[in-house]
Design a protein around this motif. Structure first.
Motif, mmCIF file in Angstrom:
data_model
loop_
_atom_site.group_PDB
_atom_site.id
_atom_site.type_symbol
_atom_site.label_atom_id
_atom_site.label_comp_id
_atom_site.label_asym_id
_atom_site.label_seq_id
_atom_site.Cartn_x
_atom_site.Cartn_y
_atom_site.Cartn_z
ATOM 1 N N SER A 178 33.964 -68.283 4.374
ATOM 2 C CA SER A 178 35.242 -67.570 4.446
ATOM 3 C C SER A 178 36.394 -68.378 3.837
ATOM 4 N N ASP A 179 36.320 -69.715 3.912
ATOM 5 C CA ASP A 179 37.357 -70.568 3.339
ATOM 6 C C ASP A 179 36.697 -71.821 2.765
ATOM 7 N N PRO A 180 36.571 -71.899 1.433
ATOM 8 C CA PRO A 180 35.832 -73.017 0.824
ATOM 9 C C PRO A 180 36.667 -74.284 0.585
ATOM 10 N N ARG A 181 37.942 -74.280 0.958
ATOM 11 C CA ARG A 181 38.792 -75.448 0.690
ATOM 12 C C ARG A 181 38.206 -76.717 1.311
ATOM 13 N N GLY A 182 38.173 -77.788 0.525
ATOM 14 C CA GLY A 182 37.678 -79.075 1.016
ATOM 15 C C GLY A 182 36.185 -79.257 0.863
ATOM 16 N N MET A 183 35.462 -78.168 0.529
ATOM 17 C CA MET A 183 34.009 -78.297 0.342
ATOM 18 C C MET A 183 33.711 -78.951 -1.016
ATOM 19 N N ILE A 184 32.498 -79.494 -1.140
ATOM 20 C CA ILE A 184 32.062 -80.109 -2.386
ATOM 21 C C ILE A 184 31.126 -79.133 -3.095
ATOM 22 N N GLY A 185 31.340 -78.939 -4.391
ATOM 23 C CA GLY A 185 30.474 -78.037 -5.142
ATOM 24 C C GLY A 185 30.787 -78.080 -6.626
ATOM 25 N N VAL A 186 29.926 -77.417 -7.407
ATOM 26 C CA VAL A 186 30.102 -77.357 -8.862
ATOM 27 C C VAL A 186 30.592 -75.977 -9.275
ATOM 28 N N ARG A 187 30.029 -74.947 -8.626
ATOM 29 C CA ARG A 187 30.372 -73.570 -9.003
ATOM 30 C C ARG A 187 30.923 -72.818 -7.790
ATOM 31 N N LEU A 188 32.055 -72.175 -7.983
ATOM 32 C CA LEU A 188 32.697 -71.393 -6.911
ATOM 33 C C LEU A 188 32.699 -69.921 -7.308
ATOM 34 N N GLU A 189 32.214 -69.064 -6.392
ATOM 35 C CA GLU A 189 32.201 -67.613 -6.646
ATOM 36 C C GLU A 189 32.906 -66.886 -5.511
ATOM 37 N N VAL A 190 33.385 -65.684 -5.804
ATOM 38 C CA VAL A 190 33.951 -64.840 -4.762
ATOM 39 C C VAL A 190 33.452 -63.413 -4.960
ATOM 40 N N GLU A 191 33.068 -62.778 -3.844
ATOM 41 C CA GLU A 191 32.778 -61.335 -3.839
ATOM 42 C C GLU A 191 33.989 -60.667 -3.233
ATOM 43 N N ALA A 192 34.575 -59.717 -3.940
ATOM 44 C CA ALA A 192 35.846 -59.153 -3.480
ATOM 45 C C ALA A 192 35.885 -57.639 -3.621
ATOM 46 N N THR A 193 36.691 -57.033 -2.758
ATOM 47 C CA THR A 193 37.007 -55.605 -2.875
ATOM 48 C C THR A 193 38.377 -55.498 -3.526
ATOM 49 N N ILE A 194 38.439 -54.758 -4.626
ATOM 50 C CA ILE A 194 39.710 -54.573 -5.322
ATOM 51 C C ILE A 194 40.282 -53.219 -4.934
ATOM 52 N N VAL A 195 41.531 -53.228 -4.460
ATOM 53 C CA VAL A 195 42.229 -51.995 -4.079
ATOM 54 C C VAL A 195 43.113 -51.583 -5.253
ATOM 55 N N THR A 196 42.861 -50.390 -5.786
ATOM 56 C CA THR A 196 43.665 -49.913 -6.922
ATOM 57 C C THR A 196 44.408 -48.633 -6.537
ATOM 58 N N GLY A 197 45.470 -48.375 -7.277
ATOM 59 C CA GLY A 197 46.265 -47.169 -7.040
ATOM 60 C C GLY A 197 46.777 -46.606 -8.346
ATOM 61 N N ALA A 198 47.280 -45.386 -8.294
ATOM 62 C CA ALA A 198 47.840 -44.744 -9.485
ATOM 63 C C ALA A 198 49.167 -45.396 -9.855
ATOM 64 N N LYS A 199 49.323 -45.754 -11.143
ATOM 65 C CA LYS A 199 50.558 -46.397 -11.601
ATOM 66 C C LYS A 199 51.783 -45.551 -11.281
ATOM 67 N N THR A 200 51.661 -44.247 -11.464
ATOM 68 C CA THR A 200 52.803 -43.354 -11.231
ATOM 69 C C THR A 200 53.294 -43.471 -9.799
ATOM 70 N N ALA A 201 52.369 -43.408 -8.840
ATOM 71 C CA ALA A 201 52.746 -43.482 -7.420
ATOM 72 C C ALA A 201 53.348 -44.846 -7.088
ATOM 73 N N ILE A 202 52.742 -45.942 -7.611
ATOM 74 C CA ILE A 202 53.233 -47.294 -7.338
ATOM 75 C C ILE A 202 54.636 -47.480 -7.911
ATOM 76 N N HIS A 203 54.818 -47.068 -9.167
ATOM 77 C CA HIS A 203 56.105 -47.290 -9.836
ATOM 78 C C HIS A 203 57.214 -46.414 -9.258
ATOM 79 N N ASN A 204 56.879 -45.194 -8.847
ATOM 80 C CA ASN A 204 57.887 -44.340 -8.208
ATOM 81 C C ASN A 204 58.345 -44.938 -6.875
ATOM 82 N N LEU A 205 57.383 -45.489 -6.124
ATOM 83 C CA LEU A 205 57.713 -46.144 -4.856
ATOM 84 C C LEU A 205 58.616 -47.344 -5.105
ATOM 85 N N MET A 206 58.245 -48.167 -6.081
ATOM 86 C CA MET A 206 59.056 -49.349 -6.418
ATOM 87 C C MET A 206 60.446 -48.953 -6.909
ATOM 88 N N ARG A 207 60.494 -47.884 -7.671
ATOM 89 C CA ARG A 207 61.777 -47.408 -8.215
ATOM 90 C C ARG A 207 62.728 -47.032 -7.075
#
Length: 415
Positions: A142-171
């Motif tokens: 869950s937190d690799p900081r301080g560990m020793i290793g050569v290769r670091l990987e992450v499995e992640a869920t990316i949350v995406t949204g419609a640009k129009t909705a995001i930009h209108n909200l920001m506006r």
């Protein structure tokens, strides 16, 4: 984050805009101010009138400012809606330190590598949620900081949204005279506040029933697994009451809040009220049982659709419970009805802070917890760990950066 930070969350909903001011003191959160205003210009969770939305945001911010005597300049904004989608990706980097110790820079690089994903031009990354890190093939970290290793990987869920909705909200937020410190998925924020670690692991459905929409978020094996939004909520109950009692929507909403009961069995026949009917000045008397017989079918339908949607997402047999939150679940009888309809263990989650002990504030308080827990670490602190409000006796933070600069910074946030 510094030992004493002020975080302001902005929850722009269909019925209310809520601004919540949280003070983080050595890791402890105190809610010091709350401002709310009726939401104009929002329909079913989507912005349909920018000017009206801007006015609602200003009203909520001013309300919160008056309560605490703080000049709010920066806010974290919550986003939700049926345009939100999840996809998984993997990032891989070589550890850069000569002694092979994994540091902040390596974690930041692997997170950025996971964000390299082909997206349609109309979509944008909102948040990235690491499921696990891997060091030289060793899983479940869950937190690799301080560990020793050569290769670091992450499995992640990316949350995406419609640009129009995001930009209108920001506006809208920018036109209200505020700087955006970050955009946060409301379901992630609610999950931080509403769910325990065990609930996230065994498979739980977080159901946020708002006025204009119901957001279903499924957590499994400790992380976000699926998300969906249904275009139905408490507004439909209000409309049913207005139609059934033949009265104005405004009066129907007041009656719902004061006398509403979602379960006919729990309603009291001796609790009576008078309603001015449309088209006449004559008042007619009704009982809470009459009102509950209008409310119960609609609430039943909402829970039926929730259960149906969970099945459609492929989690019908994997769910071990439901957690309800949002403004519409405060009605008496909702829990009993939900348990009957969902045929599972159900509980209602509320924030445990003075002034916001109401499921309607779950997302706003959750955003403050999310920011204090995740966004002040792993290199993100440089852009998000600053004070988000300044005392009126002091000065507001530095000059306003350009929109593209802020957009670039905004999407560097992660768990």
């Amino acid at each position: 984050m510094s030992s004493n930070d002020i975080i302001v969350s902005l929850d722009i909903g269909t019925s209310k805009v809520r601004a919540i001011i949280g003070e983080v003191n050595n890791g402890t959160i105190n809610i010091i101010g709350v401002g709310s205003a009726d939401s104009e210009g929002i329909r079913k969770g989507a912005i349909v009138d920018i000017d009206q939305t801007v006015q609602s945001i200003r009203s909520a911010i001013e309300h919160a400012e008056r309560m605490v005597g703080i000049q709010i300049s920066d806010v974290y904004v919550g986003i939700q809606g049926n345009h939100i989608a999840l996809q998984t990706n993997r990032g891989v980097v070589a550890v850069s330190n000569e002694d092979r110790e994994i540091g902040e820079e390596d974690i930041e690089r692997v997170i950025q590598a996971a964000k390299v994903v082909a997206l349609p031009p109309e979509r944008e990354i909102i948040n990235l949620v690491p499921k696990q890190f891997l060091v030289d093939g060793l899983e479940g970290i869950s937190d690799p900081r301080g560990m020793i290793g050569v290769r670091l990987e992450v499995e992640a869920t990316i949350v995406t949204g419609a640009k129009t909705a995001i930009h209108n909200l920001m506006r809208c937020v920018e036109k209200a005279g505020l700087r955006i410190s970050g955009v946060i998925l409301m379901s992630l924020a609610s999950g931080v506040m509403s769910l325990t670690k065990d609930e996230k692991t065994i498979g739980t459905v977080l159901t946020d029933i708002g006025a204009g929409s119901t957001t279903i978020t499924i957590y499994e094996q400790g992380s976000l697994a699926a998300i969906s939004t249904l275009p139905i909520g408490g507004e439909y109950v209000t409309n049913d009451i207005a139609y059934g009692l033949r009265t104005q929507s405004e009066q129907a909403e007041k009656i719902k809040l004061k006398y509403g009961c979602a379960f006919v069995s729990d309603a009291a026949d001796d609790a009576r009220f008078k309603v001015t009917r449309m088209g006449s000045n004559v008042e007619k008397e009704f009982s809470q049982v009459d009102l509950a017989s209008i409310i119960e079918p609609r609430m039943q339908e909402i829970f039926h659709l929730v259960r149906q949607e969970v099945r459609r997402l492929g989690y019908g047999d994997k769910v071990n419970g439901y957690v309800l939150t949002g403004g519409s679940v405060t009605m008496p009888g909702t829990l009993a009805l939900a348990q009957a309809e969902l045929e599972s263990s159900v509980r209602i989650a509320s924030p445990d802070y003075i002034g916001v002990r109401d499921p309607a504030y779950s997302s706003g308080v959750g955003m403050i917890q999310y920011v204090s827990k995740y966004m002040g670490v792993r290199g993100a602190a440089a852009s998000t760990g600053k004070k988000t409000a300044s005392r009126k006796s002091g000065t507001t933070a530095s000059s306003k950066p350009g929109m593209f600069e802020r957009l670039k910074n905004m999407f560097s946030e992660f768990i």
